[in-house]
Motif scaffolding. Structure first.
Motif, PDB file in Angstrom:
ATOM      1  N   ALA A   1       0.824  -1.209   0.000  1.00 50.89           N
ATOM      2  CA  ALA A   1       0.000   0.000   0.000  1.00 50.89           C
ATOM      3  C   ALA A   1       0.859   1.259   0.000  1.00 50.89           C
ATOM      4  CB  ALA A   1      -0.934  -0.010   1.207  1.00 50.89           C
ATOM      5  N   VAL A   2       1.944   1.259   0.775  1.00 51.46           N
ATOM      6  CA  VAL A   2       2.849   2.412   0.818  1.00 51.46           C
ATOM      7  C   VAL A   2       3.467   2.655  -0.550  1.00 51.46           C
ATOM      8  CG1 VAL A   2       5.073   3.225   1.714  1.00 51.46           C
ATOM      9  CG2 VAL A   2       3.353   2.294   3.280  1.00 51.46           C
ATOM     10  N   THR A   3       3.881   1.581  -1.217  1.00 49.89           N
ATOM     11  CA  THR A   3       4.485   1.712  -2.548  1.00 49.89           C
ATOM     12  C   THR A   3       3.491   2.302  -3.539  1.00 49.89           C
ATOM     13  OG1 THR A   3       5.881  -0.224  -2.091  1.00 49.89           O
ATOM     14  CG2 THR A   3       5.687   0.471  -4.383  1.00 49.89           C
ATOM     15  N   ALA A   4       2.252   1.802  -3.514  1.00 54.57           N
ATOM     16  CA  ALA A   4       1.228   2.281  -4.446  1.00 54.57           C
ATOM     17  C   ALA A   4       0.832   3.729  -4.156  1.00 54.57           C
ATOM     18  CB  ALA A   4      -0.001   1.381  -4.380  1.00 54.57           C
ATOM     19  N   LEU A   5       0.634   4.054  -2.893  1.00 57.74           N
ATOM     20  CA  LEU A   5       0.235   5.420  -2.538  1.00 57.74           C
ATOM     21  C   LEU A   5       1.348   6.422  -2.814  1.00 57.74           C
ATOM     22  CD1 LEU A   5      -1.740   4.757   0.766  1.00 57.74           C
ATOM     23  CD2 LEU A   5      -2.680   5.552  -1.414  1.00 57.74           C
ATOM     24  N   SER A   6       2.592   6.000  -2.653  1.00 59.89           N
ATOM     25  CA  SER A   6       3.722   6.887  -2.959  1.00 59.89           C
ATOM     26  C   SER A   6       3.752   7.236  -4.441  1.00 59.89           C
ATOM     27  CB  SER A   6       5.043   6.224  -2.546  1.00 59.89           C
ATOM     28  OG  SER A   6       5.083   5.983  -1.159  1.00 59.89           O
ATOM     29  N   LEU A   7       3.434   6.252  -5.270  1.00 61.56           N
ATOM     30  CA  LEU A   7       3.356   6.491  -6.712  1.00 61.56           C
ATOM     31  C   LEU A   7       2.258   7.501  -7.028  1.00 61.56           C
ATOM     32  CD1 LEU A   7       3.734   5.973  -9.738  1.00 61.56           C
ATOM     33  CD2 LEU A   7       2.473   3.819  -9.459  1.00 61.56           C
ATOM     34  N   LEU A   8       1.088   7.299  -6.451  1.00 63.40           N
ATOM     35  CA  LEU A   8      -0.032   8.209  -6.702  1.00 63.40           C
ATOM     36  C   LEU A   8       0.286   9.616  -6.210  1.00 63.40           C
ATOM     37  CD1 LEU A   8      -2.948   8.744  -7.581  1.00 63.40           C
ATOM     38  CD2 LEU A   8      -3.683   7.973  -5.315  1.00 63.40           C
ATOM     39  N   LEU A   9       0.843   9.720  -5.008  1.00 60.45           N
ATOM     40  CA  LEU A   9       1.166  11.025  -4.437  1.00 60.45           C
ATOM     41  C   LEU A   9       2.175  11.770  -5.299  1.00 60.45           C
ATOM     42  CD1 LEU A   9       0.907  13.047  -2.114  1.00 60.45           C
ATOM     43  CD2 LEU A   9       2.740  11.803  -0.939  1.00 60.45           C
ATOM     44  N   THR A  10       3.185  11.066  -5.780  1.00 63.24           N
ATOM     45  CA  THR A  10       4.199  11.693  -6.623  1.00 63.24           C
ATOM     46  C   THR A  10       3.593  12.210  -7.926  1.00 63.24           C
ATOM     47  OG1 THR A  10       5.927  10.274  -5.696  1.00 63.24           O
ATOM     48  CG2 THR A  10       6.402  11.330  -7.809  1.00 63.24           C
ATOM     49  N   ALA A  11       2.723  11.398  -8.541  1.00 67.82           N
ATOM     50  CA  ALA A  11       2.067  11.817  -9.775  1.00 67.82           C
ATOM     51  C   ALA A  11       1.181  13.041  -9.541  1.00 67.82           C
ATOM     52  CB  ALA A  11       1.246  10.663 -10.350  1.00 67.82           C
ATOM     53  N   LEU A  12       0.471  13.049  -8.419  1.00 64.03           N
ATOM     54  CA  LEU A  12      -0.400  14.187  -8.105  1.00 64.03           C
ATOM     55  C   LEU A  12       0.401  15.467  -7.877  1.00 64.03           C
ATOM     56  CD1 LEU A  12      -3.048  12.575  -5.725  1.00 64.03           C
ATOM     57  CD2 LEU A  12      -3.522  13.697  -7.908  1.00 64.03           C
ATOM     58  N   ILE A  13       1.496  15.354  -7.138  1.00 60.95           N
ATOM     59  CA  ILE A  13       2.338  16.533  -6.899  1.00 60.95           C
ATOM     60  C   ILE A  13       2.905  17.053  -8.213  1.00 60.95           C
ATOM     61  CG2 ILE A  13       4.475  17.351  -5.823  1.00 60.95           C
ATOM     62  CD1 ILE A  13       3.914  15.416  -3.517  1.00 60.95           C
ATOM     63  N   PHE A  14       3.344  16.130  -9.064  1.00 65.68           N
ATOM     64  CA  PHE A  14       3.876  16.515 -10.370  1.00 65.68           C
ATOM     65  C   PHE A  14       2.835  17.276 -11.179  1.00 65.68           C
ATOM     66  CE2 PHE A  14       4.691  15.171 -14.894  1.00 65.68           C
ATOM     67  CZ  PHE A  14       5.791  15.998 -15.100  1.00 65.68           C
ATOM     68  N   LEU A  15       1.610  16.766 -11.173  1.00 69.92           N
ATOM     69  CA  LEU A  15       0.524  17.437 -11.903  1.00 69.92           C
ATOM     70  C   LEU A  15       0.244  18.820 -11.313  1.00 69.92           C
ATOM     71  CD1 LEU A  15      -1.847  17.508 -13.906  1.00 69.92           C
ATOM     72  CD2 LEU A  15      -3.206  16.284 -12.210  1.00 69.92           C
ATOM     73  N   LEU A  16       0.168  18.901 -10.002  1.00 76.73           N
ATOM     74  CA  LEU A  16      -0.143  20.181  -9.360  1.00 76.73           C
ATOM     75  C   LEU A  16       0.957  21.213  -9.590  1.00 76.73           C
ATOM     76  CD1 LEU A  16      -1.648  18.891  -5.982  1.00 76.73           C
ATOM     77  CD2 LEU A  16      -2.878  19.911  -7.925  1.00 76.73           C
ATOM     78  N   LEU A  17       2.205  20.761  -9.635  1.00 77.66           N
ATOM     79  CA  LEU A  17       3.318  21.680  -9.872  1.00 77.66           C
ATOM     80  C   LEU A  17       3.188  22.412 -11.208  1.00 77.66           C
ATOM     81  CD1 LEU A  17       6.440  19.656  -8.629  1.00 77.66           C
ATOM     82  CD2 LEU A  17       5.517  21.768  -7.643  1.00 77.66           C
ATOM     83  N   HIS A  18       2.521  21.771 -12.159  1.00 69.29           N
ATOM     84  CA  HIS A  18       2.462  22.338 -13.503  1.00 69.29           C
ATOM     85  C   HIS A  18       1.074  22.818 -13.918  1.00 69.29           C
ATOM     86  CE1 HIS A  18       6.597  21.216 -14.295  1.00 69.29           C
ATOM     87  NE2 HIS A  18       6.343  20.039 -13.752  1.00 69.29           N
ATOM     88  N   THR A  19       0.141  22.797 -12.968  1.00 74.37           N
ATOM     89  CA  THR A  19      -1.201  23.273 -13.305  1.00 74.37           C
ATOM     90  C   THR A  19      -1.671  24.392 -12.376  1.00 74.37           C
ATOM     91  OG1 THR A  19      -2.155  21.457 -11.996  1.00 74.37           O
ATOM     92  CG2 THR A  19      -1.972  21.147 -14.396  1.00 74.37           C
ATOM     93  N   LEU A  20      -1.027  24.552 -11.229  1.00 74.36           N
ATOM     94  CA  LEU A  20      -1.460  25.592 -10.292  1.00 74.36           C
ATOM     95  C   LEU A  20      -0.656  26.872 -10.479  1.00 74.36           C
ATOM     96  CD1 LEU A  20      -1.978  23.565  -6.985  1.00 74.36           C
ATOM     97  CD2 LEU A  20      -3.690  24.277  -8.683  1.00 74.36           C
TER      98      LEU A  20
END
Length: 290
Positions: A271-290
Motif C-alpha cells: 500500500a505504501v508503494t502504491a500510494l507513494s506512486l499516486l502522491l508523486t504523480a499528483l504533486i507533479f501534476l499540481l506543480l504544472h497546473t497551479l
C-alpha cells in the motif's frame, strides 16, 4: 468477512493508485510541455483506467480460484470466492460487466483521437483478462511485473498523453516506463508475500523463481529505474520527486531482504508503494497546473 467486505476486498482498493497514477502523470507531462489540458478527456481516461484495473482484479480472483491457486493458507487478504462468500458466477459476471463498462467509456475517446483507439482499447481489455486467464496466464508465467510495466505504465501514459495533446514523443515513453516500473514494485511486493502459497499451488511468479532475496534486489533496482526514467523524461520538470522511488528502492528493498515479514506487513508495504506512486504523480501534476 461479510459479503460486502469480500466485494470491497475484491476491488483491491490499495492497488488502484497504480492505474490512476499513469493517467495523472501523463496529464502532468502534458501540462509541463505547456499544452492546454482538456480536463474532460483526462477524466474519461482516468475512469477507463480504474475500471479496467478493477475488471482485471475481479478476473484475477475468479480465474485464480478456478485454477485452485487461492486457498485459506495464503498470507495476503482472504479471497471472497475462494472462501465461499462470493459465488464464482457472480464474480465472473462482475468481471465482464466492469470490463464492458470500461470499454464503453473508452469508446468515447475515438471521437477525440481517431478509430485506431478501438484496437488499442481492445488490446487493453484482452490484457486485463490475459493477466490471469487464457492459455498462458501472464501472472503464472513470471510475466506479472512485465505486464504491469506495459499495461499500467507505457500504455496508459502514452495513450492519455496522446488523447490530451494529439501528439507523442520519446520523453512520454520514458515517463511511461518509469511509472510502469513503480507499478511493478507494487506487484513484486504482492508476489514476495505470496511466495510460499504460490509455490505450494504451482503458481510460477517471478518471486517464486528468484526467491525473497532476489525479489528484494529487484525491488531496489526497479526503484532506481523509476527514478532515472522520470528524471530523463522531464528533467527539471520533475524536480526532486524521483528521489522518492530511489529512496523507497533502497529502504524497502533492505526490509524485504531481511525477511521475516508477516503477510500484514507485506500488504502495508504494498500500500505504501502504491500510494507513494499516486502522491508523486499528483504533486507533479499540481506543480504544472497551479
Amino acid at each position: 468477512m461479510t459479503r460486502k467486505q469480500a466485494w470491497i476486498e475484491a476491488v483491491r482498493l490499495r492497488t488502484l493508485p497504480v492505474s490512476a497514477a499513469g493517467v495523472i502523470a501523463a496529464t502532468g507531462m502534458a501540462a509541463a510541455c505547456e499544452y492546454e489540458i482538456p480536463w474532460i478527456w483526462a477524466a474519461i481516461c482516468l475512469i477507463f483506467a480504474i475500471l479496467a484495473q478493477i475488471a482485471s482484479n475481479f478476473a484475477n480472483e475468479y480465474f485464480d480460484f478456478r485454477a485452485g491457486i487461492d486457498g485459506n493458507d495464503r498470507r495476503g487478504p482472504q479471497r471472497g470466492v475462494a472462501n465461499g462468500i462470493i459465488a464464482p458466477r457472480s464474480m465472473l459476471i462482475a468481471t465482464l460487466t466492469t470490463l464492458a463498462l470500461a470499454c464503453t467509456i473508452g469508446l468515447l475517446t475515438v471521437t477525440r483521437g481517431g478509430l485506431w483507439l478501438i484496437p488499442a482499447g481492445a488490446g487493453i481489455a484482452l490484457g486485463a483478462l490475459a493477466y490471469s486467464a487464457g492459455p498462458y496466464p501472464l501472472s503464472r508465467h513470471c510475466l506479472g511485473e512485465l505486464a504491469v510495466i506495459i499495461f499500467y505504465g507505457l500504455v496508459p501514459v502514452c495513450l492519455t498523453f496522446y488523447i490530451l495533446t494529439l501528439t507523442l514523443h520519446w520523453s512520454v515513453l520514458l515517463c511511461g516506463f518509469g511509472v510502469g516500473c513503480w507499478g511493478a514494485m507494487v506487484i513484486l511486493v504482492n508476489n514476495y508475500r505470496d511466495i510460499a502459497s504460490d509455490s505450494a499451488t504451482g503458481k510460477r511468479t517471478l518471486s517464486t523463481v528468484i526467491g525473497p532475496q532476489g525479489s528484494a534486489m529487484l525491488y531496489l533496482a526497479l526503484g532506481q529505474f523509476t527514478a532515472a526514467s522520470l528524471w530523463i523524461s522531464g528533467g527539471a520538470a520533475w524536480g526532486a520527486l524521483p528521489l522518492l522511488p530511489a529512496a523507497l528502492g533502497f529502504a524497502i528493498g533492505a526490509v524485504l531482504n531481511r525477511g521475516r515479514l508477516s503477510g500484514t506487513q507485506c500488504t502495508r508495504i504494498l500500500a505504501v508503494t502504491a500510494l507513494s506512486l499516486l502522491l508523486t504523480a499528483l504533486i507533479f501534476l499540481l506543480l504544472h497546473t497551479l
